[in-house]
Design a protein around this motif. Structure first.
Motif, PDB file in Angstrom:
ATOM      1  N   GLU A 198      15.022 -11.072  21.901  1.00  0.00           N
ATOM      2  CA  GLU A 198      13.802 -10.332  21.565  1.00  0.00           C
ATOM      3  C   GLU A 198      14.125  -8.846  21.651  1.00  0.00           C
ATOM      4  O   GLU A 198      14.645  -8.380  22.654  1.00  0.00           O
ATOM      5  N   THR A 258       7.788  -6.521  18.669  1.00  0.00           N
ATOM      6  CA  THR A 258       8.845  -7.318  19.281  1.00  0.00           C
ATOM      7  C   THR A 258       9.335  -8.260  18.193  1.00  0.00           C
ATOM      8  O   THR A 258       8.577  -9.111  17.714  1.00  0.00           O
ATOM      9  N   ILE A 284      17.425 -15.717  31.538  1.00  0.00           N
ATOM     10  CA  ILE A 284      16.854 -14.595  30.791  1.00  0.00           C
ATOM     11  C   ILE A 284      17.402 -13.301  31.372  1.00  0.00           C
ATOM     12  O   ILE A 284      17.345 -13.082  32.578  1.00  0.00           O
ATOM     13  N   LYS A 285      17.943 -12.474  30.497  1.00  0.00           N
ATOM     14  CA  LYS A 285      18.470 -11.166  30.902  1.00  0.00           C
ATOM     15  C   LYS A 285      17.756 -10.108  30.066  1.00  0.00           C
ATOM     16  O   LYS A 285      17.741 -10.185  28.846  1.00  0.00           O
ATOM     17  N   ARG A 286      17.164  -9.135  30.754  1.00  0.00           N
ATOM     18  CA  ARG A 286      16.382  -8.087  30.081  1.00  0.00           C
ATOM     19  C   ARG A 286      17.045  -6.737  30.346  1.00  0.00           C
ATOM     20  O   ARG A 286      17.365  -6.407  31.480  1.00  0.00           O
ATOM     21  N   THR A 296      15.832  -8.507  25.281  1.00  0.00           N
ATOM     22  CA  THR A 296      15.767  -9.666  26.162  1.00  0.00           C
ATOM     23  C   THR A 296      16.632 -10.772  25.556  1.00  0.00           C
ATOM     24  O   THR A 296      16.413 -11.179  24.422  1.00  0.00           O
ATOM     25  N   THR A 312      13.947  -2.211  24.480  1.00  0.00           N
ATOM     26  CA  THR A 312      14.181  -3.294  25.420  1.00  0.00           C
ATOM     27  C   THR A 312      14.754  -4.479  24.658  1.00  0.00           C
ATOM     28  O   THR A 312      14.236  -4.840  23.602  1.00  0.00           O
TER      29      THR A 312
END
Length: 96
Positions: free
Chosen positions: A53, A72, A6-8, A33, A31
């Motif tokens: 997301e 979201t 997971i990269k946010r 994700t 943001t």
């Protein structure tokens, strides 16, 4: 359970275009994700992550629609028709 990467990213100040999500909502990305599966690294429909997301303020896409809110929105690579081209490129650029 499958392993995920997971990269946010905080993209509020990057000037990314609004997303017209299924002609329902206009979402301003703040943001993003990205969710990748290490055992499924290749692109499906040209899309690398299994899910993205996008969080941020939104408003109705149609005149007289909903007022300002937050949302979201989730994009799955099995439905590539809903992905804007810039989001596909962003996800490919940041893949592990």
């Amino acid at each position: 359970m499958r392993e995920t990467i997971i990269k946010r990213f905080d993209v509020e100040d990057q000037g990314l275009p609004e997303i017209n999500y299924r002609n329902k909502r206009l979402v301003t990305p703040e943001t993003i994700t990205l969710v990748y599966l290490p055992d499924d690294p290749g692109p499906v429909n040209g899309i690398y992550p299994v899910r993205v997301e996008v969080e941020g303020p939104c408003r109705g896409a149609r005149p007289g629609g909903d007022g300002p809110a937050r949302t979201t929105e989730v994009f799955h690579r099995v439905w590539p028709q809903f992905w804007p081209a810039w989001l596909i490129a962003f996800a490919a650029e940041h893949r592990p």
